[in-house]
Design an enzyme around this catalytic site. Structure first.
Site, mmCIF file in Angstrom:
data_model
loop_
_atom_site.group_PDB
_atom_site.id
_atom_site.type_symbol
_atom_site.label_atom_id
_atom_site.label_comp_id
_atom_site.label_asym_id
_atom_site.label_seq_id
_atom_site.Cartn_x
_atom_site.Cartn_y
_atom_site.Cartn_z
ATOM 1 C CG ASP A 40 -14.021 2.501 -0.213
ATOM 2 O OD1 ASP A 40 -12.873 2.162 -0.540
ATOM 3 O OD2 ASP A 40 -14.619 2.023 0.779
ATOM 4 C CG ASP A 57 -7.351 -1.425 -0.235
ATOM 5 O OD1 ASP A 57 -6.293 -1.579 0.390
ATOM 6 O OD2 ASP A 57 -8.298 -2.231 -0.150
ATOM 7 N N GLY A 111 2.632 -1.418 10.576
ATOM 8 C CA GLY A 111 1.747 -1.986 9.572
ATOM 9 C C GLY A 111 0.935 -3.125 10.160
ATOM 10 C CB THR A 160 -2.905 -7.950 7.341
ATOM 11 O OG1 THR A 160 -3.427 -8.074 6.011
ATOM 12 C CG2 THR A 160 -3.517 -9.024 8.231
ATOM 13 C CD1 TRP A 196 -6.093 -2.927 -3.078
ATOM 14 C CD2 TRP A 196 -6.747 -2.380 -5.139
ATOM 15 N NE1 TRP A 196 -7.400 -3.330 -3.218
ATOM 16 C CE2 TRP A 196 -7.833 -2.998 -4.475
ATOM 17 C CE3 TRP A 196 -6.926 -1.953 -6.457
ATOM 18 C CZ2 TRP A 196 -9.082 -3.198 -5.085
ATOM 19 C CZ3 TRP A 196 -8.172 -2.152 -7.072
ATOM 20 C CH2 TRP A 196 -9.220 -2.773 -6.389
ATOM 21 C CB SER A 240 -5.909 -15.926 8.048
ATOM 22 O OG SER A 240 -5.323 -14.956 8.893
HETATM 23 N N1 GLY Z 1 -10.767 -2.096 -1.261
HETATM 24 C C1 GLY Z 1 -11.252 -3.222 -0.577
HETATM 25 C C2 GLY Z 1 -10.819 -4.513 -1.150
HETATM 26 O O1 GLY Z 1 -9.966 -4.559 -2.036
HETATM 27 O O2 GLY Z 1 -11.343 -5.529 -0.704
#
Ligand code: GLY
Length: 388
Positions: A101, A161, A219, A221, A237, A352
């Site tokens: 981040d 992200d 992939g 989630t 994003w 979820s």
């Molecule tokens: N980058 C983490 C979020 O969008 O929650």
């Protein structure tokens, strides 16, 4: 698909008024949030103070820098510089830095400080953050590992992200003259765009690789509804991430990907043009909206429209403004008694049956929604030079 042609755009007075409200919110909050940061998201629409330990701390510092640019008032600069010192301390002491981040954190605090004031500590901190970010690059799969210890099998993946962390690398190559940062950024986005988009142009949140061979696996989630749905903030994003990499690289492939990711976003918007937290949900659902996804996408469309032919540019600006009008009219905070944030009705994480999340800051303000809302407004009120 809603017929967006019938929607209204905000006029100059509405944009100016919204910007003034946003600056007033920053001013009101300086007292409690100069030596402390805003926690990720609100509880009952109010932020508590937090130490500089989250991936979100820079979004608040970025709002202070924008208030400084808009007003020229030194009190904002002084407050933001106190926060820049905290960011230098954080990276020098590796406090909560075992993640990707770094761009979210250091572009909006320290790169902003260096661009606006030439602050040398800020430059030093941002370059250290870029070094930390490239240490997560995995040569076998040519991607930056998002979370966990580098090389951990259970986290051998990228996440969409991360596209917002790449501008820190392009910027670092520019200021240091060392192209290793930009090379990694380009490798990472190219890998991401190969694996992250499905045939219908929706996106995965995260994508795993085989350690050793770097073979793309599957992939999955984390914050979306399910592995085959599209998490609306992830899609956003993608919108802004492709625009920012295009801004730095001028690689035309990123424009093509931008069209695909953005058109999916637009085509799946509900009636008030602000998506639910996952595109699985649409009008009639009781699920919450995520206003932050809307405002991230607005910034992405406004940025990419600078580089498109007139017709395309007008198209994306028109839609961005109409989404923004909905945010100004129905989501923005106009009274500090209601909230100490900027943008109501966001979602950090929603549980979820198919994701590992617990509910976090559901139907609340969040620091990134606040930041991108203010960024959208500042873009429309002056010739704004990006902090990214
Ligand atoms: N980058 C983490 C979020 O969008 O929650």
């Amino acid at each position: 698909m809603v017929d967006i042609s019938k929607y209204k755009k905000p006029n100059d007075v509405e944009i100016e008024q919204a910007m003034n409200n946003a600056v007033t919110q920053v001013e009101t909050d300086l007292e409690n949030f100069t030596h402390k940061f805003k926690i990720n998201g609100t509880t009952d629409n109010f932020y508590e103070p937090n130490d500089n330990i989250s991936w979100t701390s820079g979004f608040w510092t970025g709002q202070i820098w924008m208030a400084y640019e808009i007003t020229g008032d030194e009190k904002y600069r002084k407050a933001a510089e106190i926060q820049v010192d905290s960011f230098l301390h954080r990276i020098e002491n590796k406090i909560e830095t075992n993640n990707h981040d770094m761009g979210f954190l250091y572009s909006l605090s320290c790169v902003a400080a260096y661009k606006l004031t030439g602050n040398k500590n800020a430059k030093k901190a941002a370059i250290l953050a870029a070094d930390n970010l490239i240490s997560r690059y995995r040569e076998d799969g040519k991607f930056i590992q998002a979370w966990g210890n580098v090389g951990a099998d259970d986290n051998y993946r990228l996440i969409i992200d991360c596209l917002l962390n790449l501008p820190l690398l392009y910027w670092t190559s520019d200021v240091t003259g060392d192209d290793k940062y930009a090379k990694i950024a380009k490798q990472h986005i190219d890998t991401s765009l190969k694996v992250i988009m499905r045939d219908d142009c929706s996106t995965y949140h995260t994508f795993y690789f085989e350690q050793g061979t770097g073979k793309p696996l599957y992939g999955e989630t984390r914050q979306g509804y399910s592995n085959d749905s599209s998490w609306s903030r992830g899609q956003a994003w993608g919108v802004y991430g492709t625009a920012l990499s295009y801004m730095y690289t001028k690689n035309p492939e990123y424009i093509e990907k931008f069209y695909k990711i953005t058109d999916f976003f637009i085509d799946n918007l509900p009636k008030d043009l602000v998506p639910y937290w996952d595109f699985k949900f649409t009008d009639g659902s009781d699920e919450p909206k995520d206003s932050s996804a809307a405002t991230i996408a607005v910034c992405g469309m406004l940025e990419m429209s600078k580089y498109l032919d007139e017709e395309k540019s007008d198209y994306y600006i028109d839609i961005a403004l109409k989404i923004l009008k909905s945010l100004i009219d129905n989501y923005a905070v106009s009274d500090s008694k209601i909230s100490n944030g900027q943008l109501l009705h966001g979602v950090y994480a929603r549980k979820s049956p198919y994701n590992p999340c617990r509910n976090r800051n559901v139907d609340e303000c969040n620091t990134w929604g606040d930041y991108y809302y203010m960024e959208a407004l500042i873009r429309l009120t002056r010739d704004w030079k990006l902090y990214w």
